[in-house]
Motif scaffolding. Structure first.
Motif, PDB file in Angstrom:
ATOM      1  N   ILE A 194       0.837  -1.201   0.000  1.00 48.50           N
ATOM      2  CA  ILE A 194       0.000   0.000   0.000  1.00 48.50           C
ATOM      3  C   ILE A 194       0.869   1.248   0.000  1.00 48.50           C
ATOM      4  N   ALA A 195       1.908   1.246   0.840  1.00 50.62           N
ATOM      5  CA  ALA A 195       2.806   2.402   0.900  1.00 50.62           C
ATOM      6  C   ALA A 195       3.485   2.640  -0.448  1.00 50.62           C
ATOM      7  N   ARG A 224      -0.194   7.109   8.741  1.00 48.62           N
ATOM      8  CA  ARG A 224      -0.277   5.798   9.378  1.00 48.62           C
ATOM      9  C   ARG A 224      -0.254   5.927  10.903  1.00 48.62           C
ATOM     10  N   LEU A 225       0.622   6.764  11.427  1.00 51.23           N
ATOM     11  CA  LEU A 225       0.723   6.937  12.871  1.00 51.23           C
ATOM     12  C   LEU A 225      -0.548   7.557  13.445  1.00 51.23           C
ATOM     13  N   ALA A 252       4.659  10.450  15.881  1.00 46.74           N
ATOM     14  CA  ALA A 252       3.928  11.441  15.094  1.00 46.74           C
ATOM     15  C   ALA A 252       4.464  12.846  15.353  1.00 46.74           C
ATOM     16  N   VAL A 253       4.757  13.155  16.606  1.00 53.44           N
ATOM     17  CA  VAL A 253       5.326  14.469  16.941  1.00 53.44           C
ATOM     18  C   VAL A 253       6.670  14.660  16.241  1.00 53.44           C
ATOM     19  N   ALA A 254       7.480  13.607  16.227  1.00 53.47           N
ATOM     20  CA  ALA A 254       8.787  13.693  15.575  1.00 53.47           C
ATOM     21  C   ALA A 254       8.640  13.921  14.072  1.00 53.47           C
ATOM     22  N   ILE A 302      -6.088   4.738   5.698  1.00 50.64           N
ATOM     23  CA  ILE A 302      -6.786   4.149   6.842  1.00 50.64           C
ATOM     24  C   ILE A 302      -6.478   2.658   6.944  1.00 50.64           C
ATOM     25  N   VAL A 303      -6.511   1.976   5.801  1.00 51.51           N
ATOM     26  CA  VAL A 303      -6.174   0.546   5.797  1.00 51.51           C
ATOM     27  C   VAL A 303      -4.727   0.343   6.245  1.00 51.51           C
ATOM     28  N   LEU A 304      -3.844   1.217   5.796  1.00 49.81           N
ATOM     29  CA  LEU A 304      -2.438   1.150   6.195  1.00 49.81           C
ATOM     30  C   LEU A 304      -2.293   1.265   7.706  1.00 49.81           C
TER      31      LEU A 304
END
Length: 304
Positions: A35-36, A52-53, A196-198, A228-230
């Protein structure tokens, strides 16, 4: 010959559960990689990693909200560090699959079991026996037979999956060191939040400088669905892997990571019509045999 009907001992049961969880996780992971790779032509790797995160954070938050028994403790420094490393690993690998064939990126990434086994022996005191080393080496040889990667062909891009492998091996080693001090849900939640912050920090610095792998582009509706699936698959595989490395020694789990080649080959055949040749089938057989042998061997040792 009489059948062995003895109930499993706690250590033996945990070992087998851990190995099964890891096998399921690595067999499922190539779906997210595919997917990616498909999304890589529409958006930057940094954006894919962040999406993703964020999806994983929402899913894990829902788990905590629905479970009255779950209590979310304050994140530890170790969890934050692992989150940054895991985000770096995802970013490196998602970037790699946009530049390299999926099979080649996977093959280079398979240095991770070697590193995981080595780190566990160096920092966790796990026994590094000849049979464990042999099983990992045999599995790696099978991966090379399947993919036949060439560093000369891809140049510096081949370093990306190698970086991802190093980051993942460190994350797994730190998680194994923590053992029962944290729940898998809490660990994954805080790892995703810190990661996610990083990524947001990196994108806020990289986007103005027009760094390609950190630039944000508006996703199309179908891309949102894929993201979303990822995230769903990423949550599933990471929870299983986290649980696995808390139940079983790293050396026992390392050869099982090569099973990902089996799933990737099947995915390529059914989705992309990539017909495996005889060398590919031989390599898959070697990988599966190495994983099954290690499962059998570790089960026998745990009974003793």
């Amino acid at each position: 010959m009489a059948l062995d009907v003895r109930p499993l001992k706690p250590a033996e049961s945990g070992l087998e559960q851990g190995m099964i969880f890891m096998a399921v996780a690595v067999l499922t992971a190539p779906i997210s990689h595919a997917i990616a790779k498909s999304l890589g032509s529409q958006m930057a790797p940094g954006q894919i990693t962040l999406a993703r995160l964020l999806v994983q954070i929402l899913i894990l938050a829902a788990f905590f909200f629905l479970s009255e028994r779950s209590r979310l403790a304050v994140p530890t420094i170790s969890q934050v560090l692992r989150g940054v490393l895991l985000a770096s690993a995802s970013l490196s690998y998602f970037w790699a699959v946009t530049l390299l064939p999926l099979a080649d990126a996977s093959a280079i990434y398979f240095v991770s079991p070697f590193l995981l086994t080595l780190f566990a022996a160096m920092f966790l005191g796990e026994t590094l026996g000849l049979r464990r080393i042999t099983a990992v080496a045999v599995g790696f040889s099978g991966a090379l037979i399947v993919t036949r990667p060439s560093f000369e062909q891809f140049g510096a891009a081949a370093l990306l999956p190698l970086l991802s492998a190093i980051f993942v091996a460190i994350v797994f080693t730190l998680t194994r060191a923590q053992n029962a001090r944290e729940t898998p849900l809490a660990l994954q939640f805080w790892m995703c939040c810190s990661g996610a912050v990083a990524i947001v920090a990196a994108m806020s610095l990289g986007a103005p400088l027009n760094i390609a792998f950190l630039v944000v582009t508006p996703p199309a509706p179908v891309d949102w669905a894929l993201l979303i699936v990822l995230g769903l698959i990423g949550t599933f595989t990471q929870l299983l892997a986290t649980k696995a490395i808390r139940l079983a020694p790293a050396g026992a789990l390392a050869p099982l990571q090569y099973l990902e080649i089996l799933s990737a080959s099947l995915l390529g055949y059914f989705v992309f019509s990539d017909v495996p040749d005889s060398a590919t089938l031989t390599g898959i057989a070697i990988i599966v045999a190495a994983g099954l042998y290690m499962f059998y061997r570790e089960r026998q040792l745990s009974r003793r």
